[in-house]
Every structure is written in C-alpha cells, then in structure tokens.
Design an enzyme around this catalytic site. Structure first.
Site: not given
Length: 379
Positions: A77, A279, A281
């Site tokens: 990430c 993000d 993820h």
C-alpha cells in the site's frame, strides 16, 4: 474460498466509498493547491479528484524477481501511494495542474506514457517490481511493508534511471532542507546554448529565448521535494493541524503519504479538519499494454467519492512538502551545514508520512523566496 473473497473485494471497497459522500454545505475544499466550493462545485470537485491516477493492489502480474509474489495485496500500500504521488508530479510536469481526465475520452500521448511508467511489469521504471527490488537496498525484503521514508529513498534512486522525465528527487534529512544542495541536484551545466535548449524543459527554453542567445543558463531539472517528518509521538500533535493543512493549499503541492501503521493512504486535500485521501486497499487484476500501444485506464481512476478521516487520527510519521504557518515543521537553510558530511548529488546505483513539492523551473524556485516566506525554526 480465496476466489470468493477476491470476487467481492472490489464491491466491498466501493460500498465503503459510498458511505463517504461529501456533505451539502457551504464549505471550501482544497485539493492539491486548488479550492472548490462544496455546495456549488461538487461535480467539479469530484472530477478533479478522479483525474488523479489511482494505484491499488494488483494481482496476477509476473512474479517479482522471477520467483517472488505475483500480488502486492497486504504489503504494497505505501508503494502504491508513492506511485500516486510521483504520478501527480509527472502530470504536473507534462500536462499541467489544470489537466483533467474524462472517462472513455482519448488522452494526450504524454498521459499514456506516464501511465505506462507505473504498469506492473519489470521493464517499467516505477513498477511495483522496480520499487520492491530497489527497496532491498534500503533493508526491505520483497513483500515487506515500507514506511514513507523508505518509499521516498526508493523513488529518489529510480528517478536516476528515468531519462524522459529527468526529475531531481530531494529527500530532506534531520528536518532540514538545504537550498544549496537542491541547486546542485537541479542545475546542470550545458555545453553550449544549443545543448541547453535541447535539454531544458519548455518553460526554461521560453525564458532563455526571451533573454537572447547570449543567455546560456544552466538547464534546470524539475524538483520533487520530499520532507519526511514526525508530527507527534503516538498521535499527531494538534498544534500542527493548521500548518499541515496549509501544504494542500500550495499550487506546487503533491500531497502527503501516511495514514496508520501498516495502512498507508495518499492524502490530497482537506475539508474542515478532515483529510481527503485516495485508498490503495482494493485488489484489482493486472492491466497490461494493449496491441495498439495504449493502456485501458478505467481502473486507474477512482470514480467514487474519496474517503476522509479526521486529521487527528493520522499517524504522526508523514512525508510532505513546504509548510508556511507560524509553527514551522522543519528548518530551511541556504548553505550546507558544516558539521554534515559533504553533499554528493545522487548517481545511478550499480544495480512515517511523506509530502512533496514540485518545482518546474529556476524561476519558480526563486519566486518562493524561501527565507522570506517561511520563518525558520528547527524542531
């Protein structure tokens, strides 16, 4: 079981995004140096956000190093956030901050070339393969989670191999930015006026031509300035909140890398005391270049409302760019400190939160007038 989870993973993330819709209020939102009035410019705001390149976990790419992982889910990430920040620098470099992306519309060739720098292939200069393998030299095993400073160091090394973009990546140390060292990295002496015109960016060429043929000035490599900082001990100190938000108002801002331990986000703006972030993820399938040489870019842009978090929930380790509030985040000096080892501009190797600043020409560096704009205090 694994295939079932993979099938629904994207849907779960999208559902979470929909819970983060912007409120209908008369408030200003800042996104990487641009402001939007929330009540009347929401569609323009969402368009500006979706234009940022969005890099997420991917699966089914060729194994890293030949025998390593074929997915970065669970560990990549921060690397993906570093890719997003660098991609924004390249967009500013080649297309300008006002460039916008529209779904299923033909994009400039520079855009396609930028995107291809980040594909999940070992021959792409900023791929997950290159970043993970360069991280080994920073003490990180392939498949190990990176911190923001490690990502910054990796990007600095990889940029040395990137002749097309020709970026100088400066990562500050000990909370100190040294102007003299930056100039050593960014200014390259041309052999003649002709070679200067060939190597300098368009903005520098134009100013050189205005001054006439006698103005054989050093060529300027655009600067990516990264400042790793710690803004507290276990959580961000509230006294830094206003100064941290200021970085997203600067026109040169590339945002910040950070988040929570082992959970990285790319912060691109704020609304009130909430940080807006992209993000990484979400696990998507590997996308490669098509037969016509272009990339299907639909999965490289976040088309849902971005997520937000209260700024006080941010982990204190961040990397960001120059701030200009009464409370200073770092020291800014003109000369290289005498007690430091001599500064040697990085050369090609043999083979935390981080914020960034993009400075495209010598004129922009001079316009900062850094000593005047920023009070200096080492913390």
């Amino acid at each position: 079981m694994e295939s079932v989870l993979s099938k629904y993973e994207n849907q779960i993330t999208i559902f979470t995004d929909y819970l983060e819709e912007f409120p209908d209020a008369d408030e200003l939102v800042w996104i990487l140096g641009k402001q939007h009035l929330l009540k009347t410019e929401k569609s323009k705001l969402l368009s500006d956000i979706s234009a940022r390149l969005w890099f997420t976990y991917r699966r089914k790419f060729s194994p890293i190093g030949g025998t390593g992982p074929s997915s970065d889910a669970g560990w990549g990430c921060m690397l993906r956030c570093g890719q997003m920040m660098l991609a924004q620098a390249l967009i500013c470099r080649h297309l300008g901050r006002d460039w916008n992306w529209e779904k299923q519309k033909e994009q400039p060739k520079e855009y396609q070339r930028i995107l291809q720098c980040f594909l999940d292939r070992k021959d792409c200069c900023y791929s997950i393969h290159q970043m993970a393998q360069m991280g080994v030299g920073e003490g990180k095993s392939i498949g190990e989670w990176f911190g923001p400073n490690t990502v910054a160091q990796v990007l600095k090394k990889l940029a040395l191999f990137d002749e097309w973009n020709s970026l100088a990546v400066y990562v500050s140390m000990d909370n100190t930015v040294v102007i003299e060292d930056i100039k050593k990295m960014c200014c390259t002496l041309p052999l003649s006026a002709d070679t200067a015109a060939e190597s300098a960016p368009d903005s520098l060429n134009a100013s050189t031509q205005r001054r006439g043929p006698s103005a054989c000035r050093p060529a300027w490599k655009p600067l990516l300035l990264i400042v790793p900082l710690r803004l507290g001990i276990n959580q961000i100190n509230p006294v830094y909140v206003d100064a941290f938000k200021e970085c997203f108002k600067m026109p040169q801002s590339l945002g910040a890398l950070g988040g929570k331990p082992n959970n990285a986000y790319y912060f691109i703006g704020f609304l009130g005391n909430e940080l807006i972030f992209l993000d990484p993820h979400t696990t998507q399938t590997f996308v490669d270049t098509e037969e016509n040489g272009t990339v299907d870019d639909q999965t490289f842009h976040c088309l849902q409302s971005p997520q937000r978090m209260n700024i006080l929930n941010l982990d204190p380790s961040v990397a960001l760019e120059i701030l200009k509030e009464n409370l200073r985040m770092f020291e800014l000096v003109q000369k290289h400190p005498s007690h430091w080892p001599p500064f040697v501009p990085p050369a090609k190797p043999e083979v935390t939160t981080t914020g960034a600043e993009f400075i495209d020409s010598t004129e922009q560096l001079e316009e900062f007038d850094l000593e005047e704009d920023f009070e200096i205090l080492s913390i």
